[in-house]
Design an enzyme around this catalytic site. Structure first.
Site, short mmCIF file in Angstrom:
data_model
loop_
_atom_site.label_atom_id
_atom_site.label_comp_id
_atom_site.label_asym_id
_atom_site.label_seq_id
_atom_site.Cartn_x
_atom_site.Cartn_y
_atom_site.Cartn_z
N GLY A 17 -10.35 -13.83 -6.40
CA GLY A 17 -11.04 -14.83 -7.22
C GLY A 17 -12.54 -14.63 -7.16
N THR A 18 -13.03 -14.23 -6.00
CA THR A 18 -14.48 -14.01 -5.84
C THR A 18 -14.95 -12.85 -6.72
OG1 THR A 18 -14.20 -14.72 -3.55
CG2 THR A 18 -16.27 -13.61 -4.10
N LYS A 45 -2.71 -10.77 0.98
CA LYS A 45 -3.24 -11.43 -0.22
C LYS A 45 -2.34 -11.15 -1.43
CE LYS A 45 -7.55 -12.29 -2.67
NZ LYS A 45 -7.23 -13.72 -2.69
N HIS A 73 -9.79 -7.12 1.29
CA HIS A 73 -9.09 -8.26 1.90
C HIS A 73 -7.93 -7.79 2.77
CE1 HIS A 73 -11.25 -10.66 -1.11
NE2 HIS A 73 -10.99 -11.70 -0.32
N GLY A 128 -0.28 -26.75 1.56
CA GLY A 128 -0.33 -25.45 2.26
C GLY A 128 -0.83 -25.56 3.70
N MET A 147 -5.63 -20.78 5.64
CA MET A 147 -6.71 -21.69 5.21
C MET A 147 -6.30 -23.15 5.42
SD MET A 147 -9.56 -20.50 4.02
CE MET A 147 -10.21 -21.57 2.75
N LYS A 160 8.04 -26.02 3.41
CA LYS A 160 9.07 -26.33 4.41
C LYS A 160 8.71 -27.63 5.11
CE LYS A 160 9.53 -21.47 5.65
NZ LYS A 160 8.83 -20.50 6.46
N THR A 189 -6.67 -19.08 -5.38
CA THR A 189 -7.22 -18.21 -6.41
C THR A 189 -6.12 -17.78 -7.40
OG1 THR A 189 -7.00 -16.47 -4.75
CG2 THR A 189 -9.21 -17.36 -5.13
N GLY A 249 -8.94 -24.26 -3.59
CA GLY A 249 -9.46 -22.99 -3.09
C GLY A 249 -8.54 -21.85 -3.49
N1 LIG Z 1 -11.64 -20.42 -1.99
C1 LIG Z 1 -11.76 -19.83 -0.80
O1 LIG Z 1 -12.83 -19.81 -0.17
C2 LIG Z 1 -10.56 -19.16 -0.21
C3 LIG Z 1 -9.43 -19.10 -0.93
N2 LIG Z 1 -8.31 -18.53 -0.42
C4 LIG Z 1 -7.13 -18.64 -1.25
O2 LIG Z 1 -6.36 -19.72 -0.73
C5 LIG Z 1 -4.97 -19.46 -0.92
C6 LIG Z 1 -4.27 -19.53 0.44
O3 LIG Z 1 -4.75 -18.50 1.26
P1 LIG Z 1 -4.19 -18.28 2.74
O4 LIG Z 1 -4.29 -19.54 3.52
O5 LIG Z 1 -4.85 -17.06 3.23
O6 LIG Z 1 -2.67 -17.96 2.42
P2 LIG Z 1 -1.36 -18.20 3.34
O7 LIG Z 1 -0.30 -17.34 2.77
O8 LIG Z 1 -1.73 -18.03 4.77
O9 LIG Z 1 -1.02 -19.75 3.09
C7 LIG Z 1 -0.44 -20.27 1.93
C8 LIG Z 1 0.47 -21.40 2.36
O10 LIG Z 1 0.92 -22.10 1.21
C9 LIG Z 1 2.30 -22.37 1.39
N3 LIG Z 1 2.93 -22.59 0.11
C10 LIG Z 1 3.39 -21.72 -0.80
N4 LIG Z 1 3.90 -22.34 -1.86
C11 LIG Z 1 3.78 -23.67 -1.62
C12 LIG Z 1 4.15 -24.82 -2.34
N5 LIG Z 1 4.74 -24.76 -3.54
N6 LIG Z 1 3.86 -26.03 -1.79
C13 LIG Z 1 3.27 -26.11 -0.59
N7 LIG Z 1 2.92 -25.05 0.15
C14 LIG Z 1 3.16 -23.84 -0.36
C15 LIG Z 1 2.82 -21.15 2.12
O11 LIG Z 1 4.06 -21.38 2.76
P3 LIG Z 1 5.26 -20.28 2.70
O12 LIG Z 1 4.59 -18.95 2.76
O13 LIG Z 1 6.11 -20.59 3.88
O14 LIG Z 1 5.92 -20.54 1.40
C16 LIG Z 1 1.71 -20.93 3.13
O15 LIG Z 1 1.88 -21.71 4.28
C17 LIG Z 1 -4.90 -18.08 -1.60
O16 LIG Z 1 -4.82 -18.27 -2.99
C18 LIG Z 1 -6.24 -17.44 -1.26
O17 LIG Z 1 -6.65 -16.49 -2.21
C19 LIG Z 1 -8.29 -17.99 0.82
C20 LIG Z 1 -9.43 -17.99 1.59
C21 LIG Z 1 -10.67 -18.55 1.13
O1 LIG Z 2 -7.14 -14.59 0.03
C1 LIG Z 2 -8.19 -14.64 0.71
O2 LIG Z 2 -8.20 -14.41 1.92
C2 LIG Z 2 -9.43 -15.01 0.03
N1 LIG Z 2 -9.38 -15.40 -1.21
C3 LIG Z 2 -10.47 -15.80 -2.00
C4 LIG Z 2 -10.65 -14.85 -3.17
O3 LIG Z 2 -9.64 -14.45 -3.77
O4 LIG Z 2 -11.78 -14.53 -3.53
C5 LIG Z 2 -11.73 -16.06 -1.22
C6 LIG Z 2 -11.94 -15.12 -0.07
O5 LIG Z 2 -12.30 -13.88 -0.60
C7 LIG Z 2 -10.70 -15.02 0.80
#
Ligand SMILES: NC(=O)C1=CN([C@@H]2O[C@H](COP(=O)(O)OP(=O)(O)OC[C@H]3O[C@@H](n4cnc5c(N)ncnc54)[C@H](OP(=O)(O)O)[C@@H]3O)[C@@H](O)[C@H]2O)C=CC1
Ligand SMILES: O=C(O)C1=N[C@H](C(=O)O)C[C@H](O)C1
EC number: 1.17.1.8
Length: 267
Positions: free
Chosen positions: A166-167, A160, A156, A11, A16, A39, A102, A100
């Protein structure tokens, strides 16, 4: 810790993932060996806009990436469906997942922990990497011993995919570990509009707000006779999560089970 921890990021173009690429690039003991993106197969990371000078190849398929590349850790920041699939594949290839992403259910966690233990390999799923959010969850668990009435309001950005966050799910689970079971609200209350009272986790209500302009925020609101207590955390950018990602990568090398939640590795 290994002198050079070899890392795959899934990703990397995401909000993130992009931060995680920069974290790995800037951390001396980490080495980015590959990325998995939906991609850009065959390009290198440095060819993507806004990316650091990294020659790691991009694969559009996790299985192929794991077969061709030698790695210690997979950092997954994708989608609930992709994240679950990637975690399983990483365990199969003896690469330690730091997830990370969720959307994992308690059943997913139990099944994946069993698999990690069978393979004798560490894995970390952290629904929130921000230290402040982990403290908000811990403080909420402490407060729940004294207040059995509590509602969670998570807020959020509107890109999302999963709800509740998840939190929020993890906070509800931590609270329900100590809170005597209670169906909150009036026993005869009626929802005139479906969903008005939010989702239920063992009688505790969770409300999900999605708005442009928000990043990641949560309030845990307790009520007692003549008083309320609100515990709130705000992530105002995604850098807030990166120290937790680093800590998880360092710790996943030392455990041989699946750890769910950063609080289990924070000193
Ligand atoms: N644990 C934590 O502290 C946090 C967790 N999160 C979680 O992290 C995840 C990502 O969040 P965020 O960055 O905001 O989301 P985004 O949508 O910005 O990023 C997700 C990325 O994953 C890519 N993707 C989707 N499917 C695949 C695949 N099969 N293989 C490789 N890449 C893929 C997407 O590409 P495309 O869209 O082009 O398919 C996109 O670039 C979410 O589940 C979110 O809830 C977010 C923030 C904090
Ligand atoms: O999707 C997000 O942005 C986030 N996802 C995580 C969650 O589902 O709790 C962590 C944070 O809240 C940001």
């Amino acid at each position: 810790m290994a002198a050079n921890t070899k890392i795959i990021i899934a990703g990397p173009r995401g909000k993130m993932g992009k931060e995680a690429v920069h974290l790995v690039h800037e951390t001396e003991e980490f080495q980015l060996v590959a990325a998995v993106d939906s991609k850009n197969n065959g390009l290198t990371i440095k060819e993507l806009p806004g990316m650091p000078d990294e020659n790691a190849f991009i694969y559009d398929d996790m299985q192929t990436c794991l077969e061709e590349m030698e790695a210690d850790v997979l950092i997954d920041l994708t989608t609930p469906t992709a994240g679950k699939h990637h975690l399983e594949l990483a365990l199969d290839h003896h690469v330690r997942p730091v997830v990370g992403t969720t959307g994992f259910t308690p059943e997913d966690i139990t099944r994946l922990r069993k698999k990690a233990e069978e393979k004798e390999i560490g894995a970390i799923i952290a629904p929130n990497f921000a230290v402040g959010a982990v403290l908000m969850m811990k403080f909420s668990q402490m407060a729940a011993k004294y207040f059995s009435d509590v509602e969670i309001i998570e807020m959020h950005h509107d890109n999302k995919l999963d709800a509740p966050s998840g939190t929020a799910a993890k906070t509800a689970a931590l609270i329900n570990e100590v809170r005597p079971h209670k169906e909150q609200g009036h026993p005869e209350e009626q929802e005139e509009l479906e969903g008005a009272r939010g989702a239920q986790v063992d009688g505790l209500r969770v409300h999900s707000v999605r708005l442009p302009g928000l990043v990641a925020h949560q309030e845990v609101m307790f009520g007692g006779s003549g008083q309320t207590l609100t515990i709130r955390h705000d992530s105002i950018n995604r850098q807030s999560f990166m120290p937790g990602v680093k800590l998880a990568v360092e710790n996943v090398l030392r455990v041989n089970t699946l750890v769910y939640g950063l609080e289990n590795i924070m000193e």
